[in-house]
Write a protein that holds these residues in place. Structure first.
Motif, short mmCIF file in Angstrom:
data_model
loop_
_atom_site.label_atom_id
_atom_site.label_comp_id
_atom_site.label_asym_id
_atom_site.label_seq_id
_atom_site.Cartn_x
_atom_site.Cartn_y
_atom_site.Cartn_z
N ASN A 1 -2.13 5.52 8.49
CA ASN A 1 -2.36 4.55 7.41
C ASN A 1 -3.15 3.40 8.03
O ASN A 1 -2.66 2.69 8.89
CB ASN A 1 -1.01 4.08 6.85
CG ASN A 1 -1.16 3.01 5.78
OD1 ASN A 1 -2.16 2.29 5.73
ND2 ASN A 1 -0.17 2.88 4.92
N GLY A 2 -4.41 3.23 7.61
CA GLY A 2 -5.29 2.23 8.21
C GLY A 2 -5.37 0.94 7.43
O GLY A 2 -6.25 0.11 7.68
N ARG B 1 -2.48 -4.03 5.59
CA ARG B 1 -1.14 -4.43 5.14
C ARG B 1 -0.05 -3.48 5.62
O ARG B 1 1.12 -3.69 5.32
CB ARG B 1 -1.10 -4.46 3.62
CG ARG B 1 -1.92 -5.56 3.00
CD ARG B 1 -1.81 -5.46 1.49
NE ARG B 1 -2.69 -6.42 0.84
CZ ARG B 1 -3.24 -6.22 -0.35
NH1 ARG B 1 -3.01 -5.10 -1.00
NH2 ARG B 1 -4.01 -7.13 -0.90
N GLY B 2 -0.43 -2.42 6.28
CA GLY B 2 0.57 -1.49 6.82
C GLY B 2 1.49 -0.91 5.76
O GLY B 2 1.03 -0.39 4.74
N ARG B 3 2.78 -1.05 5.98
CA ARG B 3 3.78 -0.47 5.09
C ARG B 3 3.70 -1.01 3.66
O ARG B 3 3.99 -0.30 2.71
CB ARG B 3 5.17 -0.82 5.63
CG ARG B 3 5.93 0.34 6.18
CD ARG B 3 7.30 -0.16 6.66
NE ARG B 3 7.62 0.38 7.97
CZ ARG B 3 8.07 1.63 8.14
NH1 ARG B 3 8.25 2.43 7.12
NH2 ARG B 3 8.34 2.07 9.34
N ALA C 1 -2.73 -0.80 11.71
CA ALA C 1 -2.76 -2.27 11.79
C ALA C 1 -1.84 -2.78 12.90
O ALA C 1 -1.96 -3.92 13.33
CB ALA C 1 -2.36 -2.88 10.45
N ARG C 2 -0.94 -1.91 13.37
CA ARG C 2 -0.07 -2.33 14.49
C ARG C 2 -0.85 -2.15 15.79
O ARG C 2 -0.77 -1.11 16.46
CB ARG C 2 1.21 -1.49 14.51
CG ARG C 2 2.07 -1.74 13.30
CD ARG C 2 3.30 -0.87 13.36
NE ARG C 2 4.08 -0.97 12.13
CZ ARG C 2 5.02 -0.11 11.77
NH1 ARG C 2 5.31 0.92 12.54
NH2 ARG C 2 5.68 -0.28 10.64
N ALA D 1 -9.14 -2.33 11.83
CA ALA D 1 -8.19 -1.53 12.63
C ALA D 1 -8.63 -0.07 12.71
O ALA D 1 -8.39 0.61 13.71
CB ALA D 1 -6.78 -1.62 12.04
N VAL D 2 -9.29 0.41 11.65
CA VAL D 2 -9.75 1.80 11.65
C VAL D 2 -10.93 1.97 12.61
O VAL D 2 -10.99 2.91 13.39
CB VAL D 2 -10.11 2.26 10.22
CG1 VAL D 2 -10.69 3.66 10.23
CG2 VAL D 2 -8.88 2.19 9.31
#
Lengths: 225, 183
Positions: free
Chosen positions: A7-8, A11-13, A42-43, A74-75
């Motif tokens: 998941n890129g 906002r993550g979760r 994102a982490r 992040a991606v």
């Protein structure tokens, strides 16, 4: 099938990406023997872990929103870290799920081209790309507004779980509208006005920022810092 | 013309783009342009977290206070915003993408219809023209360059502007300076 999901979303979760993935992965998991693992790009601190997950994956799904007409930072950061894997024999097959706040899927066409070229650059068999427009705010919408979309995502996941591919009919339907016809633009305009009133203005007012919504803090009239 | 250069070279050990920019900036200054250059890798710039605070909390300004504010201020008050980067894995660098994502405070969250497509509404009266300067990698092909141009051309649309210049560091800096001069 073991699916490695990245998941890129920045906002993550708590992202619209996660909302789209949830029904997809439910549908995917209906086939006996299917399992998935989920990573959040994102982490930043987990980059090593993400690289390891990619290197060990047999099949990977990347999901993220369009960000300034391309992938989020992040991606790209992750893509650069994958440079050593270009052309490796045992790379996973790659599928992409991209979505945008813009209602039309045409905004994501260049990104699709980029991602598919990336798959070939890495030497990853390409599964395909699913594009969904109009995704802004789905994480906050009442169930009545998202039911049809989530049902479709679930079906997409079911077919993927069985066949390892994206159903072309569902994929084409999710990508609608590609662009608005001249006849539909007036309807689209009403939709935009609704989003303004019900979504953006509600948030602006909730934050006491409505009066400042057209602020130009960097215009030359405002003194330099 | 006021020119803002975003140097997206990620690594100080790579000299080609840095040297090229130093030469180009010198040429542009002798021709009377005002150049402000940001070496992004050395700046304190966090990544966009997608909170939309710049749209709904502090309109026009990011809630993360770092060097991105300087870049936003300079960019919106320039005539040309030049995105400069080595091509890495077929696209501009992550360092450059990070600041691109942080430019969204310059836009308005409201959508409007522009040339038959949905785009963001303007926040400011005027926006700089967009330029692109790329340093090829050994694996860069024509298709990569075309893709990057296409993506930046669409990004320019969203920034109420136009992609008016694309250059390669393989060509003489004089040539780039001439092209920028003609804008």
């Amino acid at each position: 099938m073991l699916l490695t999901v990245f998941n890129g979303s920045p906002r993550g979760r708590a992202s619209n990406t996660a909302c789209l993935l949830e029904p997809f992965l439910e549908g995917f998991s209906e086939t006996a023997g299917n399992a998935y693992e989920l990573h959040y790009l994102a982490r930043e601190k987990e980059l090593e872990e993400h690289i390891r997950a990619f290197s060990e994956a047999e099949c990977a799904l990347w999901a993220f929103p369009l960000y300034t007409d391309c992938m989020p930072w992040a991606v790209k950061n992750f893509i650069e870290a994958l440079a050593p894997f270009c052309g490796r024999q045992s790379n996973p097959s790659l599928g992409f799920l991209i979505h945008s706040g813009f209602p039309e899927s045409l905004h994501s066409h260049n990104l699709k081209r980029y991602l598919e070229k990336l798959a070939s650059r890495l030497g990853c068999p390409l599964i395909g790309t699913v594009i969904k427009g109009g995704s802004e705010g789905i994480r906050e919408q009442p169930p009545a507004m998202t039911r049809a979309l989530f049902r479709r995502m679930r079906e997409l996941g079911q077919v993927f779980g069985r066949s390892g591919g994206f159903d072309p009919v569902l994929t084409a339907r999710l990508a609608q509208p590609v662009r608005f016809s001249v006849w539909k633009l007036p309807v689209a305009r009403i939709g935009l006005k609704m989003a303004e009133l019900m979504y953006w203005n509600r948030m602006l007012k909730g934050n006491g920022a409505y009066e400042k919504r057209f602020a130009r803090p960097y215009s030359q009239d405002n003194a330099e810092e | 013309m006021k020119i803002v250069v975003l140097n997206g070279s990620p690594d100080s050990r790579r000299f080609e783009l840095d040297c090229y920019l130093a030469e180009l900036e010198g040429l542009l200054e002798t021709r009377g342009h005002v150049v402000k250059s940001f070496e992004l890798r050395a700046m304190n710039i966090g990544h966009c977290t997608g909170c939309w605070g710049c749209w709904v909390k502090t309109p026009g300004e990011c809630v993360i206070r770092d060097d991105s504010q300087k870049v936003c201020r300079a960019a919106i008050n320039s005539d040309l915003l030049l995105f400069a980067s080595p091509v890495i894995m077929g696209f501009t660098s992550a360092v450059l993408k990070k600041i691109s994502d942080r430019l969204i405070p310059l836009l308005h969250p409201y959508f409007e219809i522009d040339r038959g497509e949905i785009h963001h509404r303007k926040r400011y009266e005027r926006y700089p023209a967009v330029g692109l300067l790329l340093e090829r990698a050994t694996d860069t092909d024509e298709e990569d360059l075309e893709l990057i141009r296409d993506i930046y051309a669409r990004m320019a649309l969203d920034f109420k502007s136009e992609l008016k210049f694309t250059g390669l560091t393989g060509n003489p800096a004089e040539e780039a300076a001439d092209a920028l001069d003609r804008l």
